[in-house]
Design a protein around this motif. Sequence first.
Motif, PDB file in Angstrom:
ATOM      1  N   GLU A 259      56.234 -46.009  59.636  1.00 29.40           N
ATOM      2  CA  GLU A 259      56.736 -45.881  58.266  1.00 29.40           C
ATOM      3  C   GLU A 259      57.247 -44.460  58.005  1.00 29.40           C
ATOM      4  O   GLU A 259      58.270 -44.265  57.323  1.00 29.40           O
ATOM      5  CB  GLU A 259      55.633 -46.246  57.282  1.00 29.40           C
ATOM      6  CG  GLU A 259      56.106 -46.311  55.830  1.00 29.40           C
ATOM      7  CD  GLU A 259      55.024 -46.808  54.894  1.00 29.40           C
ATOM      8  OE1 GLU A 259      55.255 -46.809  53.665  1.00 29.40           O
ATOM      9  OE2 GLU A 259      53.947 -47.199  55.402  1.00 29.40           O
ATOM     10  N   ILE A 260      56.556 -43.468  58.551  1.00 29.27           N
ATOM     11  CA  ILE A 260      57.003 -42.082  58.384  1.00 29.27           C
ATOM     12  C   ILE A 260      58.361 -41.872  59.062  1.00 29.27           C
ATOM     13  O   ILE A 260      59.254 -41.211  58.515  1.00 29.27           O
ATOM     14  CB  ILE A 260      55.949 -41.110  58.955  1.00 29.27           C
ATOM     15  CG1 ILE A 260      54.689 -41.135  58.089  1.00 29.27           C
ATOM     16  CG2 ILE A 260      56.502 -39.694  59.040  1.00 29.27           C
ATOM     17  CD1 ILE A 260      53.547 -40.311  58.658  1.00 29.27           C
ATOM     18  N   GLU A 261      58.534 -42.422  60.248  1.00 27.25           N
ATOM     19  CA  GLU A 261      59.819 -42.285  60.958  1.00 27.25           C
ATOM     20  C   GLU A 261      60.975 -42.884  60.164  1.00 27.25           C
ATOM     21  O   GLU A 261      62.053 -42.289  60.062  1.00 27.25           O
ATOM     22  CB  GLU A 261      59.707 -42.968  62.330  1.00 27.25           C
ATOM     23  CG  GLU A 261      58.776 -42.262  63.292  1.00 27.25           C
ATOM     24  CD  GLU A 261      58.566 -43.050  64.563  1.00 27.25           C
ATOM     25  OE1 GLU A 261      57.922 -42.528  65.487  1.00 27.25           O
ATOM     26  OE2 GLU A 261      59.038 -44.209  64.632  1.00 27.25           O
ATOM     27  N   GLN A 262      60.751 -44.049  59.571  1.00 23.53           N
ATOM     28  CA  GLN A 262      61.810 -44.690  58.787  1.00 23.53           C
ATOM     29  C   GLN A 262      62.145 -43.874  57.539  1.00 23.53           C
ATOM     30  O   GLN A 262      63.324 -43.712  57.182  1.00 23.53           O
ATOM     31  CB  GLN A 262      61.391 -46.106  58.410  1.00 23.53           C
ATOM     32  CG  GLN A 262      62.461 -46.902  57.688  1.00 23.53           C
ATOM     33  CD  GLN A 262      63.694 -47.109  58.547  1.00 23.53           C
ATOM     34  OE1 GLN A 262      63.595 -47.296  59.764  1.00 23.53           O
ATOM     35  NE2 GLN A 262      64.873 -47.091  57.930  1.00 23.53           N
ATOM     36  N   ARG A 263      61.145 -43.336  56.882  1.00 26.58           N
ATOM     37  CA  ARG A 263      61.402 -42.544  55.677  1.00 26.58           C
ATOM     38  C   ARG A 263      62.119 -41.246  56.015  1.00 26.58           C
ATOM     39  O   ARG A 263      63.002 -40.796  55.262  1.00 26.58           O
ATOM     40  CB  ARG A 263      60.081 -42.247  54.965  1.00 26.58           C
ATOM     41  CG  ARG A 263      59.449 -43.474  54.343  1.00 26.58           C
ATOM     42  CD  ARG A 263      58.407 -43.092  53.324  1.00 26.58           C
ATOM     43  NE  ARG A 263      57.874 -44.256  52.621  1.00 26.58           N
ATOM     44  CZ  ARG A 263      57.076 -44.187  51.570  1.00 26.58           C
ATOM     45  NH1 ARG A 263      56.699 -43.007  51.101  1.00 26.58           N
ATOM     46  NH2 ARG A 263      56.636 -45.280  50.986  1.00 26.58           N
ATOM     47  N   VAL A 264      61.751 -40.627  57.133  1.00 25.59           N
ATOM     48  CA  VAL A 264      62.437 -39.402  57.540  1.00 25.59           C
ATOM     49  C   VAL A 264      63.906 -39.681  57.831  1.00 25.59           C
ATOM     50  O   VAL A 264      64.800 -38.913  57.425  1.00 25.59           O
ATOM     51  CB  VAL A 264      61.738 -38.789  58.769  1.00 25.59           C
ATOM     52  CG1 VAL A 264      62.559 -37.643  59.344  1.00 25.59           C
ATOM     53  CG2 VAL A 264      60.349 -38.296  58.398  1.00 25.59           C
ATOM     54  N   ARG A 265      64.191 -40.769  58.497  1.00 24.99           N
ATOM     55  CA  ARG A 265      65.588 -41.106  58.800  1.00 24.99           C
ATOM     56  C   ARG A 265      66.389 -41.353  57.521  1.00 24.99           C
ATOM     57  O   ARG A 265      67.524 -40.858  57.380  1.00 24.99           O
ATOM     58  CB  ARG A 265      65.629 -42.340  59.696  1.00 24.99           C
ATOM     59  CG  ARG A 265      67.030 -42.817  60.024  1.00 24.99           C
ATOM     60  CD  ARG A 265      66.999 -44.071  60.850  1.00 24.99           C
ATOM     61  NE  ARG A 265      68.343 -44.571  61.108  1.00 24.99           N
ATOM     62  CZ  ARG A 265      68.610 -45.690  61.767  1.00 24.99           C
ATOM     63  NH1 ARG A 265      67.627 -46.419  62.256  1.00 24.99           N
ATOM     64  NH2 ARG A 265      69.859 -46.075  61.938  1.00 24.99           N
ATOM     65  N   ASP A 266      65.826 -42.100  56.589  1.00 21.36           N
ATOM     66  CA  ASP A 266      66.539 -42.380  55.334  1.00 21.36           C
ATOM     67  C   ASP A 266      66.793 -41.101  54.540  1.00 21.36           C
ATOM     68  O   ASP A 266      67.893 -40.904  53.998  1.00 21.36           O
ATOM     69  CB  ASP A 266      65.746 -43.387  54.501  1.00 21.36           C
ATOM     70  CG  ASP A 266      65.626 -44.740  55.188  1.00 21.36           C
ATOM     71  OD1 ASP A 266      66.445 -45.016  56.095  1.00 21.36           O
ATOM     72  OD2 ASP A 266      64.707 -45.513  54.837  1.00 21.36           O
ATOM     73  N   ARG A 267      65.801 -40.249  54.465  1.00 14.45           N
ATOM     74  CA  ARG A 267      65.981 -39.007  53.710  1.00 14.45           C
ATOM     75  C   ARG A 267      66.999 -38.089  54.375  1.00 14.45           C
ATOM     76  O   ARG A 267      67.816 -37.459  53.700  1.00 14.45           O
ATOM     77  CB  ARG A 267      64.632 -38.303  53.567  1.00 14.45           C
ATOM     78  CG  ARG A 267      63.725 -38.978  52.544  1.00 14.45           C
ATOM     79  CD  ARG A 267      62.379 -38.297  52.483  1.00 14.45           C
ATOM     80  NE  ARG A 267      61.590 -38.834  51.361  1.00 14.45           N
ATOM     81  CZ  ARG A 267      60.311 -38.575  51.165  1.00 14.45           C
ATOM     82  NH1 ARG A 267      59.669 -37.777  51.996  1.00 14.45           N
ATOM     83  NH2 ARG A 267      59.681 -39.099  50.130  1.00 14.45           N
ATOM     84  N   MET A 268      66.946 -37.988  55.680  1.00 14.06           N
ATOM     85  CA  MET A 268      67.929 -37.152  56.381  1.00 14.06           C
ATOM     86  C   MET A 268      69.351 -37.649  56.162  1.00 14.06           C
ATOM     87  O   MET A 268      70.268 -36.856  55.892  1.00 14.06           O
ATOM     88  CB  MET A 268      67.612 -37.134  57.883  1.00 14.06           C
ATOM     89  CG  MET A 268      66.427 -36.299  58.283  1.00 14.06           C
ATOM     90  SD  MET A 268      66.266 -36.215  60.087  1.00 14.06           S
ATOM     91  CE  MET A 268      67.818 -35.430  60.532  1.00 14.06           C
TER      92      MET A 268
END
Length: 394
Positions: A259-268
């Motif tokens: 979940e952290i990986e997906q949120r980091v990608r979306d924010r970037m």
Amino acid sequence: MKRTGGYFSQIALAMAGRRSPWGGSSGGGDNGGNGGDGPPEDSGSGGSGDSPPPRGPRNPWLPGGGESGGDAGPDRDGPRRTGNIEDLFRKRGPEGPRRTPGGPGGPNIRLPERPGGGSWFPLVLGAVVVVGLGISMVHQVGPKEQGIVTTVGKYSRTLQPGLNFTLPWPIQQVSVEPVSTIRSFRIPAGGQEKLILTGDQNLVDLTYLIRWNIKDLKQFRFQLAQPEETINEVAEAAMRASVAERTLDETFSGAGRAEIEQRVRDRMQAVLDAYRSGIAVQGVEIGKTDPPERVVEAFKDVSAAQQDADADINRARAWAQQVLAQAEGEAAAFDKVYAEYKLAPDVTRQRMYYETMERVLGKTNKTIVEAPGVTPYLPLPEIKQRATKKPEGQ
């Protein structure tokens, strides 16, 4: 300077009593300083035109000792020509006279002339210039590449894969960049420690990999001064914001990391699109999630205590489930007894009394009964022991 040096040489040879090789004798006084080997000059002619021209000193290194013939002898119409020693060694050698092309200055290479008599050099130079300009006008762009065309430093257009043509250099310049190639970099670089604060106020040493590529070459080249450094800073900010929303245990777990990986990608991607960077984030992969190196031992102790607590909690839950199941069984049995009690209350009440007394008195060693006609004390254990020992004795 050469003539003065020659005079000094003649004087030195005359003083030594030797014959000068340039034609002067040791006496050196007669014939106006000419040597005895040469014919005497008529000094009394008074410079008439019939008198022979004066002869200079002989050069012993010239052919014939400088007396006659060729360049070494006297000119018929003028004074004797003396040669230079460098010319002598340049023209003569052990194998005979040497011929050097291009004169005394060295070799002179000349291109063949055209049929009209002109030089080929302008044509060759023009052909080289035309070929160079032609090469700078044709550009082959690969299947995973795109090219940026700048006209006098200003953006003109984007070249797609295939064969493309532009104006010659330096009017237009082309810069080709791989756009479909997936690029990646790891944060932090070089195996350094990267501490990030979690939502429950704990520090975690976290490393992750960023994969990206170019989706708009024009924006990528002209919007950001340092694209890779920008991606690095945006990724770090997005990772810190995402980890701060999760606890330490969720950061260590597989589902929490995904979940952290997906949120980091979306924010970037949202930040890079706002910057108009022309960059597409393909993925974020968390590689390591460990406690800080300075508190590893304490973290191990905490983890061990947490595991013991989890084990105790599991045992307590198992016991609670067992007791609950037993209570539910007893409740079901009581419901059945109550159904029978409603049918025959007196019988059921008496049977329940007997069963209860049997269950209670069966666990005691002494029983006292207060009733008329009954012995106050009943040695039930002794009677039971006697009953059990009698069959053994038989």
